[in-house]
Scaffold this motif. Structure first.
Motif, mmCIF file in Angstrom:
data_model
loop_
_atom_site.group_PDB
_atom_site.id
_atom_site.type_symbol
_atom_site.label_atom_id
_atom_site.label_comp_id
_atom_site.label_asym_id
_atom_site.label_seq_id
_atom_site.Cartn_x
_atom_site.Cartn_y
_atom_site.Cartn_z
ATOM 1 N N LYS A 10 2.381 -7.386 4.036
ATOM 2 C CA LYS A 10 2.311 -8.039 2.723
ATOM 3 C C LYS A 10 1.246 -7.354 1.854
ATOM 4 O O LYS A 10 1.476 -7.046 0.681
ATOM 5 C CB LYS A 10 1.960 -9.511 2.945
ATOM 6 N N ARG A 11 0.108 -7.086 2.482
ATOM 7 C CA ARG A 11 -0.964 -6.417 1.710
ATOM 8 C C ARG A 11 -0.536 -5.017 1.289
ATOM 9 O O ARG A 11 -0.876 -4.550 0.200
ATOM 10 C CB ARG A 11 -2.232 -6.318 2.556
ATOM 11 N N ALA A 12 0.196 -4.336 2.160
ATOM 12 C CA ALA A 12 0.659 -2.978 1.814
ATOM 13 C C ALA A 12 1.555 -3.036 0.583
ATOM 14 O O ALA A 12 1.437 -2.206 -0.335
ATOM 15 C CB ALA A 12 1.396 -2.357 2.992
ATOM 16 N N MET A 13 2.426 -4.032 0.556
ATOM 17 C CA MET A 13 3.334 -4.168 -0.589
ATOM 18 C C MET A 13 2.541 -4.440 -1.868
ATOM 19 O O MET A 13 2.825 -3.869 -2.933
ATOM 20 C CB MET A 13 4.304 -5.328 -0.286
ATOM 21 N N GLU A 14 1.521 -5.299 -1.749
ATOM 22 C CA GLU A 14 0.677 -5.597 -2.924
ATOM 23 C C GLU A 14 -0.052 -4.338 -3.385
ATOM 24 O O GLU A 14 -0.224 -4.088 -4.584
ATOM 25 C CB GLU A 14 -0.343 -6.694 -2.578
ATOM 26 N N SER A 15 -0.457 -3.544 -2.417
ATOM 27 C CA SER A 15 -1.189 -2.316 -2.718
ATOM 28 C C SER A 15 -0.290 -1.310 -3.463
ATOM 29 O O SER A 15 -0.727 -0.622 -4.395
ATOM 30 C CB SER A 15 -1.632 -1.748 -1.371
ATOM 31 N N ILE A 16 0.968 -1.241 -3.043
ATOM 32 C CA ILE A 16 1.927 -0.348 -3.724
ATOM 33 C C ILE A 16 2.140 -0.833 -5.156
ATOM 34 O O ILE A 16 2.074 -0.062 -6.117
ATOM 35 C CB ILE A 16 3.282 -0.337 -2.959
#
Ligand SMILES: C[S@@+](CC[C@H](N)C(=O)[O-])C[C@H]1O[C@@H](n2cnc3c(N)ncnc32)[C@H](O)[C@@H]1O
Length: 267
Positions: A70-76
């Motif tokens: 989830k954090r990776a998606m937010e980071s993208i």
């Protein structure tokens, strides 16, 4: 003889590493914790077995698999938005080295782009195909090419994939990803940079500080045993010809803690 010795050494290291991965996946305490996460998530998308989670995250921790993705998606999304782009406005995006969909699963229900994932590990792709029906998946070889035509995607992300490829393969893959990107399209990569300096040997650190790429176990490309460390200077000067570097954020990959996040744009 020297090359033969090197190959068998890497072969032995890889066999030992595979055993370590299997042991990690059978960790009883992690499995007990994971049972709670699985029960809570029962009505959401299916969650992969521990063995596959270890292959993509290095740990069997299911709570982190979900939260980190989830954090990776937010980071993208954050990187795109800081640069005036939005996922919803795109037509097609590719998760290169998607594993068992740790990140893509957070795109379920996304309005806008068609979603694609690919990986060289057929087992990870088989699981993703069965369980993440909102995206299309493909198996590729460890070396290029991909099966898609030129200019297919607006965005490709590759999270902690170039961290496991030797230099020549990184160059081949960047040029292949460039081919499938439309002009003006984006690539987002995560790499291991200065935050990892303390874990390098003195010889490796000296090379890293000279701005050289450091690669361990180059004979086991694509596995998590193979580990690449990218100095910022290397990224700025050598990594990606034919791209503009829009952003280099040290330790900016919040879904891949301590990794740097890089946003490139195809000229
Ligand atoms: C550390 S895992 C990260 C997985 C995923 N990107 C994530 O963040 O959850 C590295 C992934 O890259 C994949 N990989 C390594 N080399 C590859 C290649 N040449 N082509 C496609 N996938 C590759 C591995 O199979 C693995 O799934």
């Amino acid at each position: 003889m020297a090359v033969g010795g090197l190959i068998s050494r890497v072969g032995l290291d890889l066999a030992a590493f595979r055993v370590w991965e299997l042991l990690r996946a059978t960790d009883l305490r992690a499995r007990l914790r994971n049972r709670r996460v699985r029960a809570l998530a029962a009505r959401e998308l299916p969650l992969p077995p521990e063995r596959l989670i270890v292959l993509v995250a290095g740990s069997p921790d299911l709570g982190w698999f979900v939260e980190g993705g989830k954090r990776a998606m937010e980071s993208i999304r954050g990187a795109l938005e800081r640069n005036g782009a939005k996922l919803e406005d795109m037509q097609a995006v590719l998760d290169f080295g998607c594993g068992c969909g740790r990140v893509l699963r957070h795109c379920a229900g996304l309005q806008g782009p068609s979603l694609f994932g690919c990986d060289y590990n057929p087992e990870l792709i088989a699981w993703s195909r069965r369980n993440l029906p909102f995206a299309s998946f493909a198996v590729n070889d460890i070396t290029p090419p991909l099966g898609w035509p030129d200019d297919s995607f607006d965005l490709v992300w590759a999270l902690s994939v170039f961290t496991h490829l030797p230099e020549a393969l990184q160059q081949h893959w960047l040029s292949e990803l460039r081919r499938v990107l439309r002009p003006g399209g984006y690539i987002l990569l995560t790499t291991q940079g200065a935050a990892y300096e303390a874990s390098l040997s003195s010889e490796e650190r000296a090379a890293f500080q000279r701005g050289e790429l450091v690669v361990r176990a180059a004979g086991a490309p694509g596995t998590n045993l193979c580990s690449a460390f990218h100095p910022e200077q290397y990224i700025r000067e050598r990594l990606a010809p034919g791209f503009d570097l829009l952003e280099f954020v040290p330790e900016g990959a919040s879904g891949n803690p301590h990794q740097d996040q890089i946003l490139l744009r195809k000229r």
